[in-house]
Design a protein around this motif. Sequence first.
Motif, PDB file in Angstrom:
ATOM      1  N   LEU A  53       0.833  -1.207   0.000  1.00  0.00           N
ATOM      2  CA  LEU A  53       0.000   0.000   0.000  1.00  0.00           C
ATOM      3  C   LEU A  53       0.871   1.261   0.000  1.00  0.00           C
ATOM      4  CD1 LEU A  53      -2.785   1.279  -0.032  1.00  0.00           C
ATOM      5  CD2 LEU A  53      -2.841   1.145   2.460  1.00  0.00           C
ATOM      6  N   SER A  54       1.998   1.222   0.708  1.00  0.00           N
ATOM      7  CA  SER A  54       2.851   2.423   0.690  1.00  0.00           C
ATOM      8  C   SER A  54       3.467   2.612  -0.696  1.00  0.00           C
ATOM      9  CB  SER A  54       3.890   2.421   1.807  1.00  0.00           C
ATOM     10  OG  SER A  54       4.857   1.441   1.600  1.00  0.00           O
ATOM     11  N   GLN A  61       6.602   5.526   4.377  1.00  0.00           N
ATOM     12  CA  GLN A  61       6.311   4.535   5.408  1.00  0.00           C
ATOM     13  C   GLN A  61       4.835   4.507   5.755  1.00  0.00           C
ATOM     14  OE1 GLN A  61       9.616   4.789   8.220  1.00  0.00           O
ATOM     15  NE2 GLN A  61       8.497   3.373   9.528  1.00  0.00           N
ATOM     16  N   LEU A  62       4.349   3.325   6.101  1.00  0.00           N
ATOM     17  CA  LEU A  62       2.940   3.166   6.432  1.00  0.00           C
ATOM     18  C   LEU A  62       2.822   2.192   7.604  1.00  0.00           C
ATOM     19  CD1 LEU A  62       0.000   2.750   3.992  1.00  0.00           C
ATOM     20  CD2 LEU A  62       0.379   0.955   5.689  1.00  0.00           C
ATOM     21  N   GLY A 184      -3.606  12.391   0.676  1.00  0.00           N
ATOM     22  CA  GLY A 184      -3.193  11.838   1.968  1.00  0.00           C
ATOM     23  C   GLY A 184      -1.691  11.873   2.165  1.00  0.00           C
ATOM     24  N   THR A 185      -0.946  12.123   1.077  1.00  0.00           N
ATOM     25  CA  THR A 185       0.515  12.044   1.183  1.00  0.00           C
ATOM     26  C   THR A 185       1.189  13.417   1.153  1.00  0.00           C
ATOM     27  OG1 THR A 185       0.885  11.870  -1.221  1.00  0.00           O
ATOM     28  CG2 THR A 185       0.451   9.821  -0.029  1.00  0.00           C
ATOM     29  N   GLY A 206     -10.305  -1.914   9.930  1.00  0.00           N
ATOM     30  CA  GLY A 206      -8.885  -1.759   9.652  1.00  0.00           C
ATOM     31  C   GLY A 206      -8.582  -0.311   9.332  1.00  0.00           C
ATOM     32  N   GLY A 207      -7.315   0.064   9.448  1.00  0.00           N
ATOM     33  CA  GLY A 207      -6.928   1.434   9.125  1.00  0.00           C
ATOM     34  C   GLY A 207      -5.424   1.531   8.977  1.00  0.00           C
ATOM     35  N   ALA A 208      -4.944   2.725   8.667  1.00  0.00           N
ATOM     36  CA  ALA A 208      -3.499   2.930   8.526  1.00  0.00           C
ATOM     37  C   ALA A 208      -3.149   4.404   8.677  1.00  0.00           C
ATOM     38  CB  ALA A 208      -3.010   2.429   7.163  1.00  0.00           C
ATOM     39  N   VAL A 209      -1.912   4.648   9.113  1.00  0.00           N
ATOM     40  CA  VAL A 209      -1.323   5.991   9.061  1.00  0.00           C
ATOM     41  C   VAL A 209      -0.115   5.916   8.141  1.00  0.00           C
ATOM     42  CG1 VAL A 209      -2.049   6.885  11.303  1.00  0.00           C
ATOM     43  CG2 VAL A 209      -0.016   5.486  11.181  1.00  0.00           C
TER      44      VAL A 209
END
Length: 383
Positions: A53-54, A61-62, A184-185, A206-209
């Motif tokens: 995904l990154s 980084q993710l 988002g980036t 689910g999620g991510a930063v």
Amino acid sequence: MPEALKIAKQIQMVDLVSQHEACKIELDTAIQKVLAHGAFINGPEVKTFGQNLSDYLNVKQLVPCANGTDALQIALMALDLKPGDEVITTSFNYVAGAEAVALLGMIPVFAEVNTQSFNLDISSLEKHITSKTKAIIVVHLFGQACDMDEIMALADKHHLYVIEDNAQSLGTEVNYKGKWQKAGTIGHIGTTSFFPTKNLGCMGDGGAVFSNDEALMNKCKSISSHGQGQRYEFQRIGINSRLDTIQAAILDVKLKSLKDSLEKRKKGADKYFELLSGIKNIELPFTQSFSNHTYNQFVIKVLHNQRDSLKQYLSDHQIPSMIYYPKPLHLQPAYAYLNGKMGDFLVSEQLCEQVLALPIHPELSGEQILYITDRIKDFFHAR
Ligand SMILES: *Cc1c(COP(=O)(O)O)cnc(C)c1O
């Protein structure tokens, strides 16, 4: 009519069953692999998916986590914001951002949105910046990004952190400084959600930063895992927020078809535009020049107080629709302590009376869209 009704019966806001049938073998294989190795927490799939995904987002980084709300909390914690700090976000929005801010003892400050894009209004943002403002949570609503050139310039000027809540716009591209990049980036840190109805959804939460700032991401990683540095050495107060290995395995399969499913959303939206253009009582989504639209939601505005009766009419014809959002955050009981009142955000308040989200998802057929738009035309006697 019987034929039309048969079609209508199948229309859903989202059709996750069909979506999963389309990649059933890959999903089954991926899930069976996790069952076989048994590493349900922090299994190898979590790392693989995070990397993939990154790469897709083109970000350094993710860190995957348990959901999109936690992602916002982790981001706020990593920026070392303090109780009493003000964080600006929009009132016409899902509650998660304001909630994370409030839970950390900080003060959510609402700003107005643009009446066409539903996204943050830059002049309102500027008006709400005070000496206590430390960060902005920029929400890319419904699949369209905010104006990041304007926002980053303002954030620079006032030394504010920018968190991009990209829960609804994963895969959207935004033009920043003349270059198209993934939404988002751009800011200091981006967050997303894999709730089943989002552009990339799992089979649970689910999620991510993610960020290009590696020091910040190392902090996020630690925060999401109880503040650990080395194992059983707790460097800071953290939380427990992990993406299950099974969900990561599922997401890695679905990430492969994300581009294709976004194209299908766009095709559905184009068909809506074609079939609904020229109806006087509605306004179709407006895409601004600095962003494309991935149509996580296809939200129209219904004028002249006819929104609720249109919704009922569609429902009578077995067509689901949703109201995102029926009440602005500044008028919600939970946030009454902030002393928001009716009239504070006229655009947000009016949008809550006008918006209607029509079904849109990769599995929605042209035939179904025709049925939906014909019923809308019937309602307005526009045929
Ligand atoms: C869905 C959503 C979230 C929260 O995601 P969860 O995974 O449900 O916690 C946050 N912000 C916005 C704008 C969302 O739409």
